[in-house]
Motif scaffolding. Structure first.
Motif, PDB file in Angstrom:
ATOM      1  N   LEU A   1       0.831  -1.202   0.000  1.00  0.00           N
ATOM      2  CA  LEU A   1       0.000   0.000   0.000  1.00  0.00           C
ATOM      3  C   LEU A   1       0.867   1.254   0.000  1.00  0.00           C
ATOM      4  CD1 LEU A   1      -2.931   0.946  -0.016  1.00  0.00           C
ATOM      5  CD2 LEU A   1      -2.868   0.939   2.471  1.00  0.00           C
ATOM      6  N   THR A   2       1.978   1.186   0.740  1.00  0.00           N
ATOM      7  CA  THR A   2       2.905   2.321   0.791  1.00  0.00           C
ATOM      8  C   THR A   2       3.498   2.589  -0.584  1.00  0.00           C
ATOM      9  OG1 THR A   2       3.458   1.761   3.067  1.00  0.00           O
ATOM     10  CG2 THR A   2       4.976   3.214   1.916  1.00  0.00           C
ATOM     11  N   ARG A   3       3.841   1.531  -1.293  1.00  0.00           N
ATOM     12  CA  ARG A   3       4.416   1.684  -2.631  1.00  0.00           C
ATOM     13  C   ARG A   3       3.403   2.277  -3.609  1.00  0.00           C
ATOM     14  NH1 ARG A   3       7.642  -3.041  -4.684  1.00  0.00           N
ATOM     15  NH2 ARG A   3       9.425  -1.717  -4.284  1.00  0.00           N
ATOM     16  N   ILE A   4       2.152   1.860  -3.513  1.00  0.00           N
ATOM     17  CA  ILE A   4       1.092   2.405  -4.376  1.00  0.00           C
ATOM     18  C   ILE A   4       0.889   3.889  -4.076  1.00  0.00           C
ATOM     19  CG2 ILE A   4      -1.393   2.332  -4.876  1.00  0.00           C
ATOM     20  CD1 ILE A   4      -1.228  -0.728  -4.401  1.00  0.00           C
ATOM     21  N   TYR A   5       0.851   4.209  -2.784  1.00  0.00           N
ATOM     22  CA  TYR A   5       0.678   5.602  -2.380  1.00  0.00           C
ATOM     23  C   TYR A   5       1.837   6.461  -2.878  1.00  0.00           C
ATOM     24  CZ  TYR A   5       0.302   9.748   0.535  1.00  0.00           C
ATOM     25  OH  TYR A   5       0.232  11.049   0.959  1.00  0.00           O
ATOM     26  N   GLN A   6       3.054   5.979  -2.703  1.00  0.00           N
ATOM     27  CA  GLN A   6       4.230   6.736  -3.147  1.00  0.00           C
ATOM     28  C   GLN A   6       4.227   6.890  -4.665  1.00  0.00           C
ATOM     29  OE1 GLN A   6       7.865   5.360  -1.447  1.00  0.00           O
ATOM     30  NE2 GLN A   6       9.117   6.769  -2.619  1.00  0.00           N
ATOM     31  N   THR A   7       3.836   5.864  -5.388  1.00  0.00           N
ATOM     32  CA  THR A   7       3.741   5.950  -6.849  1.00  0.00           C
ATOM     33  C   THR A   7       2.703   6.987  -7.256  1.00  0.00           C
ATOM     34  OG1 THR A   7       4.392   3.632  -7.074  1.00  0.00           O
ATOM     35  CG2 THR A   7       3.280   4.628  -8.964  1.00  0.00           C
ATOM     36  N   LEU A   8       1.570   7.027  -6.550  1.00  0.00           N
ATOM     37  CA  LEU A   8       0.545   8.036  -6.810  1.00  0.00           C
ATOM     38  C   LEU A   8       1.111   9.434  -6.608  1.00  0.00           C
ATOM     39  CD1 LEU A   8      -2.444   8.925  -7.278  1.00  0.00           C
ATOM     40  CD2 LEU A   8      -2.745   8.690  -4.805  1.00  0.00           C
ATOM     41  N   LEU A   9       1.800   9.644  -5.489  1.00  0.00           N
ATOM     42  CA  LEU A   9       2.359  10.956  -5.163  1.00  0.00           C
ATOM     43  C   LEU A   9       3.377  11.416  -6.209  1.00  0.00           C
ATOM     44  CD1 LEU A   9       1.351  12.301  -2.621  1.00  0.00           C
ATOM     45  CD2 LEU A   9       3.522  11.766  -1.534  1.00  0.00           C
ATOM     46  N   TYR A  10       4.290  10.523  -6.570  1.00  0.00           N
ATOM     47  CA  TYR A  10       5.309  10.874  -7.557  1.00  0.00           C
ATOM     48  C   TYR A  10       4.713  10.988  -8.964  1.00  0.00           C
ATOM     49  CZ  TYR A  10       9.079  10.724  -4.212  1.00  0.00           C
ATOM     50  OH  TYR A  10       9.906  11.001  -3.154  1.00  0.00           O
ATOM     51  N   GLY A  11       3.677  10.211  -9.242  1.00  0.00           N
ATOM     52  CA  GLY A  11       2.976  10.346 -10.519  1.00  0.00           C
ATOM     53  C   GLY A  11       2.289  11.694 -10.642  1.00  0.00           C
ATOM     54  N   MET A  12       1.661  12.132  -9.531  1.00  0.00           N
ATOM     55  CA  MET A  12       1.022  13.452  -9.530  1.00  0.00           C
ATOM     56  C   MET A  12       2.063  14.550  -9.728  1.00  0.00           C
ATOM     57  SD  MET A  12      -1.709  12.828  -6.424  1.00  0.00           S
ATOM     58  CE  MET A  12      -1.769  14.545  -6.006  1.00  0.00           C
ATOM     59  N   ALA A  13       3.226  14.406  -9.100  1.00  0.00           N
ATOM     60  CA  ALA A  13       4.295  15.395  -9.262  1.00  0.00           C
ATOM     61  C   ALA A  13       4.795  15.416 -10.704  1.00  0.00           C
ATOM     62  CB  ALA A  13       5.443  15.103  -8.306  1.00  0.00           C
ATOM     63  N   THR A  14       4.867  14.265 -11.332  1.00  0.00           N
ATOM     64  CA  THR A  14       5.290  14.181 -12.729  1.00  0.00           C
ATOM     65  C   THR A  14       4.281  14.871 -13.638  1.00  0.00           C
ATOM     66  OG1 THR A  14       6.471  12.116 -12.304  1.00  0.00           O
ATOM     67  CG2 THR A  14       5.895  12.591 -14.603  1.00  0.00           C
ATOM     68  N   VAL A  15       3.005  14.598 -13.415  1.00  0.00           N
ATOM     69  CA  VAL A  15       1.957  15.263 -14.206  1.00  0.00           C
ATOM     70  C   VAL A  15       2.028  16.775 -13.990  1.00  0.00           C
ATOM     71  CG1 VAL A  15      -0.551  15.541 -14.479  1.00  0.00           C
ATOM     72  CG2 VAL A  15       0.445  13.254 -14.283  1.00  0.00           C
ATOM     73  N   SER A  16       2.284  17.181 -12.751  1.00  0.00           N
ATOM     74  CA  SER A  16       2.420  18.599 -12.441  1.00  0.00           C
ATOM     75  C   SER A  16       3.565  19.219 -13.241  1.00  0.00           C
ATOM     76  CB  SER A  16       2.664  18.774 -10.941  1.00  0.00           C
ATOM     77  OG  SER A  16       2.805  20.125 -10.611  1.00  0.00           O
ATOM     78  N   GLY A  17       4.694  18.534 -13.300  1.00  0.00           N
ATOM     79  CA  GLY A  17       5.831  19.019 -14.085  1.00  0.00           C
ATOM     80  C   GLY A  17       5.517  19.086 -15.568  1.00  0.00           C
ATOM     81  N   LEU A  18       4.806  18.094 -16.078  1.00  0.00           N
ATOM     82  CA  LEU A  18       4.412  18.103 -17.492  1.00  0.00           C
ATOM     83  C   LEU A  18       3.465  19.262 -17.787  1.00  0.00           C
ATOM     84  CD1 LEU A  18       3.959  14.269 -18.070  1.00  0.00           C
ATOM     85  CD2 LEU A  18       5.813  15.728 -18.938  1.00  0.00           C
ATOM     86  N   MET A  19       2.610  19.574 -16.833  1.00  0.00           N
ATOM     87  CA  MET A  19       1.701  20.712 -17.017  1.00  0.00           C
ATOM     88  C   MET A  19       2.470  22.026 -17.056  1.00  0.00           C
ATOM     89  SD  MET A  19      -1.667  19.802 -14.864  1.00  0.00           S
ATOM     90  CE  MET A  19      -2.690  18.440 -15.360  1.00  0.00           C
ATOM     91  N   LEU A  20       3.534  22.112 -16.278  1.00  0.00           N
ATOM     92  CA  LEU A  20       4.376  23.309 -16.328  1.00  0.00           C
ATOM     93  C   LEU A  20       4.977  23.470 -17.722  1.00  0.00           C
ATOM     94  CD1 LEU A  20       5.680  25.707 -14.899  1.00  0.00           C
ATOM     95  CD2 LEU A  20       7.511  24.157 -14.166  1.00  0.00           C
ATOM     96  N   ILE A  21       5.411  22.370 -18.304  1.00  0.00           N
ATOM     97  CA  ILE A  21       5.936  22.415 -19.674  1.00  0.00           C
ATOM     98  C   ILE A  21       4.836  22.833 -20.643  1.00  0.00           C
ATOM     99  CG2 ILE A  21       6.862  20.996 -21.554  1.00  0.00           C
ATOM    100  CD1 ILE A  21       8.327  19.370 -19.318  1.00  0.00           C
ATOM    101  N   TRP A  22       3.629  22.269 -20.476  1.00  0.00           N
ATOM    102  CA  TRP A  22       2.515  22.640 -21.360  1.00  0.00           C
ATOM    103  C   TRP A  22       2.199  24.132 -21.251  1.00  0.00           C
ATOM    104  CZ3 TRP A  22       0.206  22.325 -25.573  1.00  0.00           C
ATOM    105  CH2 TRP A  22      -0.989  23.020 -25.782  1.00  0.00           C
ATOM    106  N   ILE A  23       2.188  24.646 -20.039  1.00  0.00           N
ATOM    107  CA  ILE A  23       1.897  26.072 -19.855  1.00  0.00           C
ATOM    108  C   ILE A  23       2.929  26.913 -20.596  1.00  0.00           C
ATOM    109  CG2 ILE A  23       1.822  27.932 -18.136  1.00  0.00           C
ATOM    110  CD1 ILE A  23       0.627  25.773 -16.203  1.00  0.00           C
ATOM    111  N   MET A  24       4.197  26.535 -20.488  1.00  0.00           N
ATOM    112  CA  MET A  24       5.253  27.253 -21.194  1.00  0.00           C
ATOM    113  C   MET A  24       5.022  27.198 -22.716  1.00  0.00           C
ATOM    114  SD  MET A  24       9.309  26.445 -21.413  1.00  0.00           S
ATOM    115  CE  MET A  24       9.003  24.974 -22.373  1.00  0.00           C
TER     116      MET A  24
END
Length: 166
Positions: free
Chosen positions: A2-25
């Protein structure tokens, strides 16, 4: 597991956030280039950048809490001895959990209101408003979990070292 799934979710959200920053640019550059060429930028280009700012902020925030990436001032904690510093740090983290829990609750109410009313954002296209506001309870709920790690876990939110540390 469960911890691994949660951590993957958190880091996945951060990755999507970074991709959105690129899209905004990219979208801002595209809009500027189109205007300089005498063209009218697509309406959805500007709207998607606005949505991206919201989602980028909300999706990246829980990861920032985990990584202690939020801005906080260590002036007071640096002046305190270890015991009181630990107590103050945990009290601040507990206050953050409380604020995030309240914002999660209010966010759920907002999403439910948007669904009940059938609200749409109608600028460039019809977009169900709940798809925007769902980011609030989801993100603030995860931030409450992350701040609670600093309340109950071994790690503290504050290092006790004043200044910039990179």
């Amino acid at each position: 597991m469960l911890t691994r799934i949660y951590q993957t979710l958190l880091y996945g959200m951060a990755t999507v956030s970074g991709l959105m920053l690129i899209w905004i640019m990219v979208s801002v550059i595209a809009s500027v280039v189109m205007r300089n060429l005498g063209l009218q930028p697509f309406a959805w280009l500007f709207t998607s950048a606005e949505y991206g700012l919201l989602y980028m902020t909300m999706l990246g925030a829980p990861w920032l809490v985990r990584e202690k990436g939020h801005v906080h001032i260590e002036l007071l904690t640096a002046a305190l001895p270890n015991g009181p510093r630990r107590m103050l740090s945990r009290a601040v983290a507990a206050a953050c959990v409380l604020v995030c829990a309240i914002l999660t609750w209010k966010g759920v109410e907002l999403v439910m209101t948007n669904i009940a009313r059938g609200d749409f954002d109608t600028r460039a296209y019809y977009y169900p408003r709940w798809l925007l506001t769902i980011a609030f309870p989801f993100s603030f709920g995860l931030m409450a979990v992350e701040f609670s790690r600093f309340v109950f876990g071994q790690d503290l939110m504050h290092s006790g070292e004043a200044g910039i540390h990179e």
